[in-house]
Design a protein around this motif. Sequence first.
Motif, PDB file in Angstrom:
ATOM      1  N   THR A 127     -48.038  34.169   1.291  1.00  0.00           N
ATOM      2  CA  THR A 127     -47.745  32.819   1.761  1.00  0.00           C
ATOM      3  C   THR A 127     -48.540  31.825   0.912  1.00  0.00           C
ATOM      4  N   ARG A 128     -48.168  30.572   0.997  1.00  0.00           N
ATOM      5  CA  ARG A 128     -48.921  29.547   0.271  1.00  0.00           C
ATOM      6  C   ARG A 128     -50.355  29.497   0.768  1.00  0.00           C
TER       7      ARG A 128
ATOM      8  N   ASP B 240     -53.631  29.885  -1.547  1.00  0.00           N
ATOM      9  CA  ASP B 240     -54.645  28.840  -1.557  1.00  0.00           C
ATOM     10  C   ASP B 240     -56.028  29.363  -1.158  1.00  0.00           C
TER      11      ASP B 240
ATOM     12  N   ALA C   5     -39.973  30.826  -0.330  1.00  0.00           N
ATOM     13  CA  ALA C   5     -40.875  29.765   0.134  1.00  0.00           C
ATOM     14  C   ALA C   5     -42.008  29.454  -0.843  1.00  0.00           C
ATOM     15  N   LEU C   6     -42.616  30.476  -1.439  1.00  0.00           N
ATOM     16  CA  LEU C   6     -43.770  30.212  -2.298  1.00  0.00           C
ATOM     17  C   LEU C   6     -43.367  29.418  -3.537  1.00  0.00           C
TER      18      LEU C   6
ATOM     19  N   ARG D 110     -40.825  27.464  -3.842  1.00  0.00           N
ATOM     20  CA  ARG D 110     -40.440  26.114  -3.428  1.00  0.00           C
ATOM     21  C   ARG D 110     -41.680  25.263  -3.154  1.00  0.00           C
ATOM     22  N   SER D 111     -42.745  25.873  -2.609  1.00  0.00           N
ATOM     23  CA  SER D 111     -43.954  25.102  -2.313  1.00  0.00           C
ATOM     24  C   SER D 111     -44.610  24.572  -3.588  1.00  0.00           C
ATOM     25  N   PHE D 112     -44.362  25.261  -4.719  1.00  0.00           N
ATOM     26  CA  PHE D 112     -44.887  24.816  -6.012  1.00  0.00           C
ATOM     27  C   PHE D 112     -43.851  24.036  -6.820  1.00  0.00           C
ATOM     28  N   ARG D 113     -42.688  23.806  -6.237  1.00  0.00           N
ATOM     29  CA  ARG D 113     -41.586  23.089  -6.898  1.00  0.00           C
ATOM     30  C   ARG D 113     -41.198  23.746  -8.231  1.00  0.00           C
TER      31      ARG D 113
END
Length: 110
Positions: free
Chosen positions: A13-14, A18, A64-65, A67-70
């Motif tokens: 997950t993000r 992190d 998802a990961l 996409r979270s970093f574009r």
Amino acid sequence: MQMTERYSASAPTRAEVDALDGVTLLEFGTDWCGHCRAAQAPLASVLAGHELRHLKIEDGPGRALGRSFRVKLWPTLILMRQGEELGRVVRPTHEQPIKELLGSGAITSE
């Protein structure tokens, strides 16, 4: 450092990314992507001289990961430290941009 050969279909997950201690190189792409395959030789050459966590993550629609970093193009390399993005390189075709990315994180050779 030995390089991971295949993209992992299971991504952290993000929040997990992190929370990682130290420096991490995220590589987003797919095993079938021609640009990703072309980047493997220069990436392996550069990583051979470094001790660095390297997460090779399969990306695509609904992941998802990525996409979270574009992430838009593959491969995308993102250098992280303690949850902070230090820099990124998109579609590297030779060693120099990868070396410069690792230099931005003050990664040292073995």
